[in-house]
Design an enzyme around this catalytic site. Sequence first.
Site, mmCIF file in Angstrom:
data_model
loop_
_atom_site.group_PDB
_atom_site.id
_atom_site.type_symbol
_atom_site.label_atom_id
_atom_site.label_comp_id
_atom_site.label_asym_id
_atom_site.label_seq_id
_atom_site.Cartn_x
_atom_site.Cartn_y
_atom_site.Cartn_z
ATOM 1 C CG ASN A 238 -8.765 -2.139 11.992
ATOM 2 O OD1 ASN A 238 -7.810 -2.773 11.532
ATOM 3 N ND2 ASN A 238 -9.181 -1.006 11.469
ATOM 4 C CG ASP B 180 -0.274 -0.465 2.501
ATOM 5 O OD1 ASP B 180 0.960 -0.428 2.574
ATOM 6 O OD2 ASP B 180 -0.994 -0.863 3.428
ATOM 7 C CG HIS C 120 -5.703 -2.725 8.865
ATOM 8 N ND1 HIS C 120 -5.767 -1.351 9.034
ATOM 9 C CD2 HIS C 120 -4.432 -3.051 9.181
ATOM 10 C CE1 HIS C 120 -4.588 -0.913 9.417
ATOM 11 N NE2 HIS C 120 -3.760 -1.913 9.522
ATOM 12 C CD GLU D 224 -8.574 0.519 7.826
ATOM 13 O OE1 GLU D 224 -8.497 -0.454 8.602
ATOM 14 O OE2 GLU D 224 -7.991 1.589 8.047
HETATM 15 P P1 PGA Z 1 2.285 -2.021 12.662
HETATM 16 O O1 PGA Z 1 1.087 -1.978 11.636
HETATM 17 O O2 PGA Z 1 3.259 -3.015 12.126
HETATM 18 O O3 PGA Z 1 2.841 -0.632 12.662
HETATM 19 O O4 PGA Z 1 1.710 -2.438 13.981
HETATM 20 C C1 PGA Z 1 0.583 -3.164 11.127
HETATM 21 C C2 PGA Z 1 -0.614 -2.852 10.283
HETATM 22 O O5 PGA Z 1 -1.331 -1.870 10.584
HETATM 23 O O6 PGA Z 1 -0.872 -3.590 9.328
#
Ligand code: PGA
Length: 243
Positions: A136, A67, A138, A143
């Site tokens: 959450n 992304d 994702h 999302e």
């Molecule tokens: P993080 O994010 O590695 O910074 O915890 C993971 C994500 O949101 O996919």
Amino acid sequence: MQIIKAKDYSEMSRRAAQIISAQILMKPDCVLGLATGSTPVGAYKQLAEWYSQGELDFSAVTTINLDEYKGLSRDNDQSYYYFMNEHLFSKVNIDKNRTFLPDGTEADSETACRKYNEIIHATGGADLQLLGIGHNGHIGFNEPGDCFEKETHCVTLSERTIQANTRFFASEKDVPRQAYTMGIQTILSARKILLAASGEDKADAVKAAFYGPVTPRVPASILQFHPDVVLVADEAALSKCPD
Ligand code: PGA
């Protein structure tokens, strides 16, 4: 699904890096699907170290990232291109012409998504897709929602994700509200998936993803349908999963 339980973040990072390096050793011209965020930083550091010790060769590797924030250019230090360059690309002998992310500067979402899908298809898709997981549930910026989006699309970030990502920006209002993300079908079409998770704050998401019902309300739960998933997580992230 295979679960690799690590003691802490540092062991989790080493185990994730071992799986990525095994992929490169087995298939030097492999396509790696890569992720940003705090989770993979340790694994990228380990890969860069093995490269500097002459153990790994990235010269034939292609990468496709999950992304990119809409509106951020590659030289913006909050862009995911900048992150990848900082943590991995500039530290190894990868050909930058073979490192791909969605184009955050393309204002027309349809064009940005179509072009990124074309790039992904041209690479043949990921041999190994590395994923983190959001609080959450994702994956990428897919999302929680009412359906699983198939290919690259533009998303409006959830409040929870905006809050989680504020730590990287000067303030919450600086966090971009939209991003381009690889879709669920594309993620699932990777030959192998490696999901890395660390910390107690991920325990609920990991449990819901791998032990709850498959639902677009928990996007990572779709991984239960993939035939080759490795979950590399530390004890804290696995603390709510059954033994
Ligand atoms: P993080 O994010 O590695 O910074 O915890 C993971 C994500 O949101 O996919």
